[in-house]
Design an enzyme around this catalytic site. Structure first.
Site, PDB file in Angstrom:
ATOM      1  N   GLU A 154       0.794  -1.240   0.000  1.00 56.59           N
ATOM      2  CA  GLU A 154       0.000   0.000   0.000  1.00 56.59           C
ATOM      3  C   GLU A 154       0.827   1.292   0.000  1.00 56.59           C
ATOM      4  OE1 GLU A 154      -2.669  -0.524   3.316  1.00 56.59           O
ATOM      5  OE2 GLU A 154      -3.478  -2.385   2.512  1.00 56.59           O
ATOM      6  N   GLU A 259      -6.598 -10.498  -1.357  1.00 53.52           N
ATOM      7  CA  GLU A 259      -7.352 -10.298  -0.113  1.00 53.52           C
ATOM      8  C   GLU A 259      -8.842 -10.219  -0.435  1.00 53.52           C
ATOM      9  OE1 GLU A 259      -5.747  -7.065   2.241  1.00 53.52           O
ATOM     10  OE2 GLU A 259      -3.689  -7.555   1.705  1.00 53.52           O
TER      11      GLU A 259
HETATM   12  O1  9MR Z   1      -7.426  -8.216   8.480  1.00 58.04           O
HETATM   13  C1  9MR Z   1      -6.498  -7.410   9.159  1.00 58.04           C
HETATM   14  C2  9MR Z   1      -7.106  -6.936  10.473  1.00 58.04           C
HETATM   15  O2  9MR Z   1      -7.267  -8.020  11.362  1.00 58.04           O
HETATM   16  C3  9MR Z   1      -6.216  -5.870  11.109  1.00 58.04           C
HETATM   17  O3  9MR Z   1      -6.872  -5.336  12.239  1.00 58.04           O
HETATM   18  C4  9MR Z   1      -5.957  -4.776  10.094  1.00 58.04           C
HETATM   19  C5  9MR Z   1      -5.118  -3.698  10.746  1.00 58.04           C
HETATM   20  O4  9MR Z   1      -4.292  -3.006   9.948  1.00 58.04           O
HETATM   21  O5  9MR Z   1      -5.338  -5.336   8.952  1.00 58.04           O
HETATM   22  C6  9MR Z   1      -6.167  -6.218   8.294  1.00 58.04           C
HETATM   23  O6  9MR Z   1      -5.573  -6.686   7.087  1.00 58.04           O
HETATM   24  C7  9MR Z   1      -5.287  -5.710   6.094  1.00 58.04           C
HETATM   25  C8  9MR Z   1      -4.104  -6.194   5.309  1.00 58.04           C
HETATM   26  O7  9MR Z   1      -3.037  -6.505   6.167  1.00 58.04           O
HETATM   27  C9  9MR Z   1      -3.679  -5.195   4.251  1.00 58.04           C
HETATM   28  N1  9MR Z   1      -4.764  -4.791   3.397  1.00 58.04           N
HETATM   29  C10 9MR Z   1      -6.002  -4.416   4.068  1.00 58.04           C
HETATM   30  C11 9MR Z   1      -6.416  -5.506   5.051  1.00 58.04           C
HETATM   31  C12 9MR Z   1      -7.747  -5.176   5.682  1.00 58.04           C
HETATM   32  O8  9MR Z   1      -7.630  -4.024   6.452  1.00 58.04           O
END
Ligand code: 9MR
Length: 368
Positions: A154, A259
Site C-alpha cells: 500500500e 485479499e
Molecule cells: O485483516 C487485518 C485486520 O485483522 C487488522 O486489524 C488490520 C489492521 O491493519 O489489517 C487487516 O488486514 C489488512 C491487510 O493486512 C492489508 N490490506 C487491508 C487488510 C484489511 O484491512
C-alpha cells in the site's frame, strides 16, 4: 447470467449431495492457486472446524496479522516469532504455497521504528539499517519456506502519487528499491510482490504501474502485483477488473488477487478502498442483516462472485493465485471495519462453517 444459474444449481447439488463434494482447490487446479488468510486460532489448530475447511479447500495461505512488523518485531532488538513459526509450520505440514505478508507498510508498524532512543525522528541511514535488519531477520528465518513476500504494501495514494509514509518521509522514494533489494538478498528464490487496494481505479493503477516499471528498470525482479480485492457489490465493475489485470500483465508480471472479500453492508461514506484508519459509529441502519442475509441479497452476492470469477478464469494465464481475506464470514475484518460490531457476509463459508451459495457460484464458473 443464465449459464451461471444452471451451474450454480449444479454446484449446490454437488456440495449438498451425499459425499460428492467438489473442493475449491480441485475446481481451480487448472486456473490458479486458491487460498485464504488465516488467523491464529486457525493455524494453531484451535478452530478445528475452520482447519477442516482450510485443509480441504485451499492450497495457499496468507497470515492475516502474525507476520506484520508489530507482531514479529515489537520492540527494538526484540523479535518474536512464536505465532509466525506456527503459521509457517501449518503451511509446510499441509504442503501449501506460503505467503509472507508483509515486510514494509505504514500500518501496524510501531512508532519506535521511526525514532531514536530519545524519541527523535530517525535519519535516513539509521532507518535504512533498521529496515535491512528487519527484512534480513524475518525473510532469512523463513528462507526456502515462505514462497512469496508482499515486500511493500500500500505505497500508492488514490491519485497515483506515493504515500507520504514515514518510510518515504525519512528515507525518500528509494525506500521501495531498498526494501526489494534487501528481500531479494535475504532469499533470492522467494517471489517478491507489490500489494495494494483500489488498483482498479485508474489514477492509482497508473501510479502502481509506474512504480513497478521503475523497480524493473532498477533491476528488481517483481514477480507479481497483488490486487487486494476488497470489493463492493457495485465497485469495481467486471470491466475494470478485466482491464486492470490486462494492464499489469502487460508489464510481464503475474497478477494475484490477494485479499478477496465482498462488502455488501451499507456504506457510511462514499470512500472506497481499504483504508484501515476509517472508523464510524455503529447504527442499526448500517447493520441490517444481524439475523441472516435475505435470499435475494444472497443471490446477488453469489452472482457477483460468479461474475468476478468468470473474469479471473478468462485471465487464468496471467493470474497465479486468488486468496480470500478470511475463511468464514465470522473471521472477516469487515465485521469491524469501517464500523465496529457489524454482521458481514463477505466470503464463501458461513458462520456455521457451511459453504454458502457464493461457494457454489465460484465452483460453477471455474470448474469446466
Ligand atoms: O485483516 C487485518 C485486520 O485483522 C487488522 O486489524 C488490520 C489492521 O491493519 O489489517 C487487516 O488486514 C489488512 C491487510 O493486512 C492489508 N490490506 C487491508 C487488510 C484489511 O484491512
Amino acid at each position: 447470467m443464465k449459464i451461471f444459474n444452471t451451474l450454480a444449481m449444479f454446484g449446490i447439488l454437488l456440495t449438498t449431495g451425499a459425499g460428492a463434494q467438489t473442493t475449491l482447490k480441485d475446481a481451480c487446479k487448472n486456473d490458479f492457486l486458491i487460498g485464504a488468510a488465516l488467523n491464529e486460532s486457525e493455524f494453531t489448530g484451535q478452530n478445528s472446524n475452520a482447519v477442516a475447511i482450510i485443509k480441504t479447500q485451499f492450497n495457499t495461505i496468507s497470515p492475516e496479522n502474525v507476520l506484520k512488523w508489530e507482531s514479529v518485531h515489537p520492540r527494538s532488538g526484540e523479535f518474536d516469532f512464536t505465532a509466525a513459526d506456527r503459521y509457517v509450520e501449518f503451511g509446510e505440514k499441509n504442503k501449501m504455497f506460503i505467503i509472507g505478508h508483509n515486510l514494509i507498510w505504514h500500518n501496524q508498524t510501531p512508532r519506535w521504528v521511526f525514532q531514536d532512543d530519545q524519541g527523535n525522528p530517525l535519519g535516513r541511514d539509521a532507518l535504512l539499517a533498521r529496515m535491512r535488519e528487519h527484512i534480513f531477520t524475518v525473510v532469512g528465518r523463513y528462507k526456502g519456506k515462505i514462497n512469496g513476500w508482499d515486500v511493500v504494501n500500500e505505497a500508492v495514494n488514490e491519485d497515483g502519487t506515493l504515500r507520504e509514509s514515514q518510510w518515504k518521509k525519512i528515507i525518500g522514494e528509494d525506500y521501495l528499491l531498498k526494501a526489494y533489494q534487501f528481500a531479494q538478498e535475504a532469499d533470492p528464490a522467494a517471489e517478491l510482490y507489490y500489494n495494494d487496494f483500489s488498483l482498479e481505479n485508474l489514477p492509482k493503477q497508473n501510479g502502481a504501474i509506474a512504480l513497478v516499471k521503475k523497480l524493473q528498470a532498477q533491476g528488481v525482479p517483481v514477480a507479481a502485483v497483488g490486487l487486494q480485492g476488497h470489493y463492493k457489490m457495485d465497485w469495481p465493475t467486471t470491466n475494470q477488473v478485466d482491464e486492470t489485470i490486462t494492464a499489469f500483465s502487460k508489464l510481464g508480471i503475474k497478477v494475484m488477487i490477494t485479499e478477496l472479500d465482498m462488502d455488501l453492508l451499507p456504506a457510511p461514506t462514499r470512500n472506497q478502498g481499504a483504508e484501515v484508519a476509517m472508523n464510524f459509529a455503529l447504527q442499526a441502519k448500517l447493520n441490517p442483516y444481524t439475523n441472516g442475509l435475505p435470499d435475494a441479497v444472497q443471490q446477488k452476492l453469489a452472482q457477483r462472485y460468479a461474475d468476478l470469477f468468470s473474469v479471473f478464469v478468462q485471465h487464468r494465464d496471467s493470474i497465479s493465485r486468488v486468496t480470500f481475506w478470511g475463511v468464514t464470514d465470522a473471521d472477516s475484518w469487515l465485521n469491524n471495519w469501517p464500523v465496529k460490531g457489524r454482521t458481514a457476509y463477505p466470503l464463501l463459508f458461513g458462520r456455521d462453517y457451511k459453504p454458502k451459495s457464493t461457494f457454489a457460484a465460484v465452483i460453477g464458473v471455474v470448474h469446466q
